[in-house]
Scaffold this motif. Sequence first.
Motif, PDB file in Angstrom:
ATOM      1  N   GLU A 230      64.793  21.755  12.942  1.00 33.93           N
ATOM      2  CA  GLU A 230      64.436  23.375  12.440  1.00 33.93           C
ATOM      3  C   GLU A 230      64.314  23.291  10.947  1.00 33.93           C
ATOM      4  O   GLU A 230      63.741  24.497  11.052  1.00 33.93           O
ATOM      5  N   ALA A 231      64.575  22.582   9.562  1.00 32.90           N
ATOM      6  CA  ALA A 231      64.589  23.079   8.564  1.00 32.90           C
ATOM      7  C   ALA A 231      63.500  22.377   8.411  1.00 32.90           C
ATOM      8  O   ALA A 231      62.976  23.014   7.457  1.00 32.90           O
ATOM      9  N   VAL A 232      63.058  21.204   8.857  1.00 32.78           N
ATOM     10  CA  VAL A 232      61.535  20.877   8.321  1.00 32.78           C
ATOM     11  C   VAL A 232      60.347  21.557   9.145  1.00 32.78           C
ATOM     12  O   VAL A 232      59.508  22.258   8.557  1.00 32.78           O
ATOM     13  N   ARG A 233      60.171  22.468  10.246  1.00 33.94           N
ATOM     14  CA  ARG A 233      60.155  23.459  11.360  1.00 33.94           C
ATOM     15  C   ARG A 233      59.264  24.496  10.154  1.00 33.94           C
ATOM     16  O   ARG A 233      58.724  25.244  10.162  1.00 33.94           O
ATOM     17  N   HIS A 234      60.959  25.309   9.641  1.00 28.94           N
ATOM     18  CA  HIS A 234      60.769  26.232   8.940  1.00 28.94           C
ATOM     19  C   HIS A 234      59.950  26.347   7.134  1.00 28.94           C
ATOM     20  O   HIS A 234      58.812  26.609   7.175  1.00 28.94           O
ATOM     21  N   TYR A 235      60.689  24.639   6.998  1.00 34.47           N
ATOM     22  CA  TYR A 235      59.436  24.484   5.400  1.00 34.47           C
ATOM     23  C   TYR A 235      58.594  24.303   5.911  1.00 34.47           C
ATOM     24  O   TYR A 235      57.874  23.986   4.654  1.00 34.47           O
ATOM     25  N   LYS A 236      57.507  23.541   6.792  1.00 33.61           N
ATOM     26  CA  LYS A 236      57.096  23.632   6.685  1.00 33.61           C
ATOM     27  C   LYS A 236      55.701  24.824   6.931  1.00 33.61           C
ATOM     28  O   LYS A 236      54.237  24.481   7.181  1.00 33.61           O
ATOM     29  N   SER A 237      56.344  25.654   7.311  1.00 36.22           N
ATOM     30  CA  SER A 237      54.862  27.184   7.785  1.00 36.22           C
ATOM     31  C   SER A 237      55.428  27.717   6.191  1.00 36.22           C
ATOM     32  O   SER A 237      55.815  27.766   5.186  1.00 36.22           O
ATOM     33  N   LEU A 238      54.347  28.559   6.446  1.00 34.19           N
ATOM     34  CA  LEU A 238      53.993  29.473   4.647  1.00 34.19           C
ATOM     35  C   LEU A 238      55.165  30.510   4.453  1.00 34.19           C
ATOM     36  O   LEU A 238      54.765  30.207   3.107  1.00 34.19           O
ATOM     37  N   PHE A 239      56.050  30.786   5.129  1.00 33.58           N
ATOM     38  CA  PHE A 239      56.872  32.148   5.012  1.00 33.58           C
ATOM     39  C   PHE A 239      58.537  30.857   5.546  1.00 33.58           C
ATOM     40  O   PHE A 239      58.680  31.568   6.243  1.00 33.58           O
ATOM     41  N   PRO A 240      58.903  30.429   4.972  1.00 37.40           N
ATOM     42  CA  PRO A 240      59.953  29.124   5.647  1.00 37.40           C
ATOM     43  C   PRO A 240      61.728  30.490   5.769  1.00 37.40           C
ATOM     44  O   PRO A 240      62.055  30.034   7.062  1.00 37.40           O
ATOM     45  N   ASN A 241      61.474  31.028   4.790  1.00 35.15           N
ATOM     46  CA  ASN A 241      62.291  32.609   5.353  1.00 35.15           C
ATOM     47  C   ASN A 241      62.433  33.280   6.425  1.00 35.15           C
ATOM     48  O   ASN A 241      63.397  33.913   6.612  1.00 35.15           O
ATOM     49  N   ASN A 242      61.065  33.384   6.316  1.00 37.72           N
ATOM     50  CA  ASN A 242      60.457  34.948   8.022  1.00 37.72           C
ATOM     51  C   ASN A 242      59.840  33.955   8.702  1.00 37.72           C
ATOM     52  O   ASN A 242      59.928  34.747   9.940  1.00 37.72           O
ATOM     53  N   HIS A 243      59.941  32.621   8.894  1.00 35.94           N
ATOM     54  CA  HIS A 243      59.629  31.725  10.163  1.00 35.94           C
ATOM     55  C   HIS A 243      60.657  32.244  11.224  1.00 35.94           C
ATOM     56  O   HIS A 243      61.868  31.875  11.354  1.00 35.94           O
TER      57      HIS A 243
END
Length: 284
Positions: free
Chosen positions: A61-74
Amino acid sequence: MCGIIKAITWIFRGNKLMKLYKRDYCKKPTESEIKEYEQILEEEKVGLCIGRKNLYYKYPEAVRHYKSLFPNNHIELIDWKSSGRMNELTEEFAHIVHNQNSKERDILNFINHKPAQYIIGSLLAYKNFGHHETYIFPEFSIGNGTYYADYLIVGKNSGGYEFVFVELEAPNKSTTIKSGYEGQATRSGLNQISDWKCQIEADFRSISKEFGKFCVDDIEKLPQEFRQYDSTRMHYMVIAGLRNDYNDVTYRTRRLKAKEQGIEMYHYDNLIDLSKSLEEKNTF
């Protein structure tokens, strides 16, 4: 994937950012998470002639968020589905909505603190974007804090990113008058969105700066949709009242608002139905 259960939302205005998760996903994943991710990447290799498997939802899950544009709003629907709580949360939401004493803040608190942001994300079912990526921004600042949208949904499809600014009104308060035309609560929401639209059109630079607070990279590295105003990518929704508040006049008014002003009107029973339909989907 069960980390969504541990998520928590804080709602602040001013200089503090709105957070969806207890963990800061803007920070790099741990070594063990990176190692797990690399192992899955190897599993995706099927062979040069065949191509690759898509095992994205097996990524930590942390990887999926981190790879996104806005990790804490993904946000991703798979995380709520894996929790096994969607049906329970949707039923609880329906109970709050149909309680005659419920106010707008009761609904916001439920969605934000349970958390149940998928309920707002379900509005993307009315659109043709969001199945590639989805982001939720609660209490999004418009015009450097001149206004606040209850929610901003950002979704992506093959044509890029589009934006949905959402205003919630009380579910049981002056939604319509006897004839079916807008009551005070609905008019208030419509007026609010008219103010937002004027502000966004006049000063999209302030919107770009706001996005810069949520991304890991510099704002200039974000796609142009976040830096250049394009009216065709902007959408506005008011959620007010219940299905019983609507009649033929209300539905005609709803169609006219969407056609002439680009403002879509929905009731909370729409949200409940959409949320239930997500059980059969894998993405927003």
